[in-house]
Write an enzyme that holds these catalytic residues in place. Structure first.
Site, PDB file in Angstrom:
ATOM      1  N   THR A 189       0.850  -1.181   0.000  1.00  0.00           N
ATOM      2  CA  THR A 189       0.000   0.000   0.000  1.00  0.00           C
ATOM      3  C   THR A 189       0.889   1.237   0.000  1.00  0.00           C
ATOM      4  O   THR A 189       1.930   1.267   0.659  1.00  0.00           O
ATOM      5  CB  THR A 189      -0.948   0.005   1.211  1.00  0.00           C
ATOM      6  OG1 THR A 189      -1.599   1.272   1.280  1.00  0.00           O
ATOM      7  CG2 THR A 189      -0.204  -0.235   2.518  1.00  0.00           C
ATOM      8  N   GLU A 336      -5.207  -2.519   4.257  1.00  0.00           N
ATOM      9  CA  GLU A 336      -4.914  -3.178   5.527  1.00  0.00           C
ATOM     10  C   GLU A 336      -6.070  -4.055   6.012  1.00  0.00           C
ATOM     11  O   GLU A 336      -5.901  -4.853   6.922  1.00  0.00           O
ATOM     12  CB  GLU A 336      -4.607  -2.124   6.608  1.00  0.00           C
ATOM     13  CG  GLU A 336      -3.271  -1.419   6.450  1.00  0.00           C
ATOM     14  CD  GLU A 336      -3.311  -0.240   5.470  1.00  0.00           C
ATOM     15  OE1 GLU A 336      -4.312  -0.111   4.715  1.00  0.00           O
ATOM     16  OE2 GLU A 336      -2.348   0.546   5.467  1.00  0.00           O
ATOM     17  N   LYS A 446      -8.174  22.197  10.221  1.00  0.00           N
ATOM     18  CA  LYS A 446      -8.558  22.700  11.534  1.00  0.00           C
ATOM     19  C   LYS A 446      -8.411  24.208  11.519  1.00  0.00           C
ATOM     20  O   LYS A 446      -7.330  24.743  11.343  1.00  0.00           O
ATOM     21  CB  LYS A 446      -7.668  22.085  12.617  1.00  0.00           C
ATOM     22  CG  LYS A 446      -8.325  22.133  13.990  1.00  0.00           C
ATOM     23  CD  LYS A 446      -7.642  21.192  14.952  1.00  0.00           C
ATOM     24  CE  LYS A 446      -8.486  21.035  16.216  1.00  0.00           C
ATOM     25  NZ  LYS A 446      -7.828  20.164  17.190  1.00  0.00           N
ATOM     26  N   TRP A 451     -12.998  21.690  13.239  1.00  0.00           N
ATOM     27  CA  TRP A 451     -12.695  20.881  12.069  1.00  0.00           C
ATOM     28  C   TRP A 451     -13.558  21.307  10.881  1.00  0.00           C
ATOM     29  O   TRP A 451     -14.741  21.592  11.033  1.00  0.00           O
ATOM     30  CB  TRP A 451     -12.988  19.401  12.330  1.00  0.00           C
ATOM     31  CG  TRP A 451     -12.157  18.787  13.414  1.00  0.00           C
ATOM     32  CD1 TRP A 451     -12.585  18.438  14.662  1.00  0.00           C
ATOM     33  CD2 TRP A 451     -10.777  18.442  13.356  1.00  0.00           C
ATOM     34  NE1 TRP A 451     -11.557  17.899  15.375  1.00  0.00           N
ATOM     35  CE2 TRP A 451     -10.428  17.883  14.599  1.00  0.00           C
ATOM     36  CE3 TRP A 451      -9.801  18.560  12.368  1.00  0.00           C
ATOM     37  CZ2 TRP A 451      -9.148  17.434  14.891  1.00  0.00           C
ATOM     38  CZ3 TRP A 451      -8.529  18.107  12.661  1.00  0.00           C
ATOM     39  CH2 TRP A 451      -8.201  17.554  13.902  1.00  0.00           C
TER      40      TRP A 451
END
Lengths: 552, 552
Positions: A189, A336, A446, A451
């Site tokens: 990956t 994963e 941020k 956020w």
């Protein structure tokens, strides 16, 4: 190592280790005459397929491949790749799916890290192969996969041509029982850091992913439902997380399978029509490419079930697909995680609603499939409420998540900190367990202590009729810490000013969909957006490119 | 034992042992407000269910139940039984489902063989319990399950009443991770010899049976298909092979579940109508009972999916069910196989055919579900051709077959001779892997879904002073599937009527040695019994001779 021996003893006592070969029992008995199709080049039955799986195992054995050895494959999506999905792990060897879209340097790095003994390479990749060949440290034998004019494999310094080697090998192989924790597959990956990282999965993990993901798909009441009479074709590469594991599912259910070779939009569309494909999967970029291709207009896509993953499905694209009668819905996972962890799904009642009501549900990240323990947690790994608004990191346990990164204990420990796999995604969950990814942990903005979801801004911007695609990244801001920068690609022949786009976003802000302070003051029009080898937005590259510019 | 420790280490390394508790993750997150119904007495949600599962685990812990201890249950189908399906194994203890239809002698035998520490007993079974209580060697505490008038559990010498104990226990229990090979359940089969034999299943086995059987049901294109919006009600007892494991499947999928208590035809039919049951299961005797009940005429059974197992589904009964719009199909398995191994299924094309064409397919023994390695073999374990006519013994491997019989290595070795579980069924398979059972190797009688041991009946009959020898064989019965026929040779100069012999057997039934329903209505006096060359009773010849007569 005593653990391996003991686990093997346990498998013997219970008589049935979870091995990839066990996926074939019912298929070979019940669906031996079902078809497997390779583009417009070749078609055969599951019975023939298993003959060739045995021949391949014999051929590899002759080349010295044994338990624990690694076999690498560089191919487009093909019946040969499917044969290697089974033959290599079933021998007790490890299948290494090489990402052919990586740079030559990266391919060399991954090859010397995974250390395959044998490499199967498609003739189309010979230019790459010849460039890198001298630097491959472990490869002892090369097998040529060739759809074109005959080549002299020996003259190329290869062990032989795939079809010739199979023809010379008996169609008989006694695939042994062994420890189900034996490694079956590995691949790399390129997600989060500079060097590709290897993930790996055992037989047990692939069997359990196959069962649970199949059940997650099959147990839907109506839409998105996979069943034995579907016709399956992947449009995500087989080197990428085993094409999301769906070839294993399709094989287990004895479903007709179609492998398209290289992804050319017109060929893909023709195969969908000719082979009556009913179930597929792709990333949004590919779906967009298919739906905007002229040939798409001539093809009936009604009822085509399509899992969308890899990156967020935008409302606009979902709308276009639904208008064509397609049944699109989102799957969530990563390299994963083998990969499937969740699937979006609608109840029968929700399916009676109009497209506008359905789309927000279809583009959600979805609900966990059986056995997945999916949590939204704060920095202390405490569970956050499932109220549809509280966001935190998504962490998971499931029987099929990679144990870690190959030869990389530090990164493995970080991945599994606290006993749960850290996705590095930020999301929220509602009271029905519907997950919505709102951002990447490492790709959030941020601003003034709050956020901003770059995904949400991107989704809203693509709803403007002139916007083709866009990416929102964070740029440093002296006052607010960070501010969003929107990079916008307009549709051909379309016009829109930055002010118009801001007005478009402010409308949503006034309706409460986003905060007013989320509307970006920085909007830039670009010709194209950098993407990774698997077609995802390459935000790291974009940040490197535009953050420096904005600071310069 | 080193194996256990090592397997536990493996589970830790991979982070996710296959435990029954893992079946609850998605359900509690996604379907917490879905209903579980107990007849017309009680209804609650999965969220409440899990609270009570935790309370039950606490209550049992307080009574001294720990890892490896056994907890026995004697109850009709109830939400309480479902709670014990989860709470007891999830604590690391073993759930023992007591077959309440056995004779008192048999119940005593199985209880002293499985050695439960705690017994949960429904007040309706107090007469039986009081008869046998003094002979139970291992039971330390008894919990009363009571739907009727309040009873003073303490005055009855019991630890308490179920609801009171739950109310007094906190709704919090930290169910631990442990080795997935830990025993989860046990129960007894009375199939083949006089003494009941215990089978047992691990957490891993139950989880894998749940996934594969669910996938086998869910991946049907149309008919017989189980999905998340079904409403499930078992009509095979929960003490009988975990109601075929379907309560675990229904819980995994977050399906609405209905538990009917004692099986009374009118109540069952009312529950089907009131709770809109869409998926159920029963033996042919129960299906016949339901369809011939007057209340059935007033209820819409259209679309009700019903798995039929336990004994062969006759064409006539299948026809009656199809005429009512029901979707009946056969499942195959046995106590030793957890139980599901195969399911009959029709393709979409076959579903377009008329009932006369569908019935032979629906009543077949079916096609193996995923991961089941089902073979038809000769006496040397060589595979026989799948041509739809060649018969041999059915043997199987699957991840969920009992490892053997409890404390009975000789019978276990016989069961697993040659590395495959011997079903003792004779069958044939066609080129689509469709199994058809044609005969049984051993001589047992299955009536209304329960086994009768012919050996035991023969043994008791020969204790009558006038009986010289006898043989008991099965004859077909429209209502019960099979009933016993006793063939009796009297001693010279001795007399006994069929009524006298039945009275003789009823005495044993009243003493609890055999079930009342084992007493044969059919008794014939013959001059001699066919024997094999080595002098054994030739039951096959007897069946050929007398079964034809009984049908003629």
């Amino acid at each position: 190592m005593s653990f391996t021996i003991a686990a093997h003893a346990a498998a013997q006592a219970y008589g049935y280790p979870l091995l990839i070969k066990q996926l074939l029992h019912t298929t070979l008995t019940q669906a031996s005459q079902q078809e497997i199709v390779y583009a417009d080049r070749f078609r055969y039955t599951y019975a023939d397929f298993y003959q060739r799986v045995q021949r391949l195992a014999q051929a590899l054995t002759t080349l010295g491949v044994g338990m624990g050895d690694t076999v690498a494959v560089m191919d487009w999506d093909s019946h040969r790749y499917l044969e290697s999905y089974f033959a290599v792990p079933m021998m007790g060897s490890v299948l290494f799916n090489v990402n052919v879209r990586l740079s030559e340097d990266q391919i060399i790095y991954t090859m010397n890290h995974a250390r395959p003994k044998v490499l199967l390479v498609n003739a189309e990749f010979l230019p790459v192969f010849n460039d890198i060949r001298a630097q491959l440290e472990s490869v002892e034998h090369v097998i040529l996969l060739n759809d074109g004019a005959p080549q002299d494999a020996a003259a190329l310094g290869m062990a032989g041509e795939y079809e010739a080697l199979l023809a010379a090998s008996p169609a008989q192989f006694d695939f042994p029982d062994f420890d189900e924790h034996t490694r079956a597959t590995t691949f790399y990956t390129t997600g989060t850091t500079g060097l590709p990282k290897g993930v790996f999965f055992s037989h047990r993990q692939l069997v359990l992913h196959t069962l649970s993901a199949a059940l997650g798909l099959a147990s839907n009441p109506e839409h998105g439902r996979l069943h034995r009479e579907d016709v399956y074709m992947p449009i995500t590469p087989m080197f990428h997380v085993h094409a999301w594991g769906i070839p294993y599912i399709a094989t287990l259910l004895g479903i007709k399978q179609v492998y398209p070779g290289r992804y050319l939009p017109e060929s893909l569309l023709n195969l969908i029509a000719q082979e009556k494909v009913t179930f597929s999967q792709c990333v949004p970029t590919i779906l967009h490419m298919l739906l905007t291709h002229p040939r798409a207009k001539e093809i009936d896509l009604t009822g085509l079930k399509m899992v969308i993953g890899g990156s967020a499905l935008t409302e606009g694209l979902a709308h276009t697909a639904l208008a064509r009668g397609m049944d699109v819905f989102v799957g969530y996972g990563m390299s994963e995680t083998c990969p499937i962890m969740s699937l979006s799904r609608l109840t029968r009642e929700q399916l009676t609603q109009d497209a506008a009501a359905q789309i927000p549900l279809r583009i959600k990240t979805g609900q966990a499939i059986p056995l997945v323990d999916l949590r939204i947690v704060d920095d202390n790994m405490a569970d956050l409420p499932h109220n549809g608004s509280r966001t935190g990191e998504v962490v998971a346990r499931a029987p099929w998540l990679t144990q870690g990164y190959l030869h990389n204990p530090a990164a493995s420990d970080e991945l599994w900190a606290g006993g749960y796999l850290h996705t590095n995604d930020i999301g929220m969950m509602d009271e029905r367990g519907v997950l919505q990814i709102t951002d990447r942990l490492k790709d959030v903005i941020k601003t003034g202590g709050e956020w901003i979801s770059s995904l949400e801004l991107e989704s809203l911007l693509t709803r403007h009729p002139a916007v083709s695609e866009c990416a929102v990244i964070a740029i440093p801001d002296a006052k607010w810490g960070e501010r969003p920068l929107a990079l916008v690609v307009l549709k051909p022949e379309q016009q829109a000013s930055a002010d118009e786009l801001r007005a478009h976003l402010r409308d949503f802000a006034e309706q409460g969909h986003i905060s007013r302070w989320a509307v970006p003051e920085h909007i830039r029009f670009v010709d194209a957006l950098a993407r990774t080898s698997v077609g995802k937005l390459n935000k790291r590259a974009l940040r490197e490119q535009f953050v420096q510019q904005s600071q310069g």
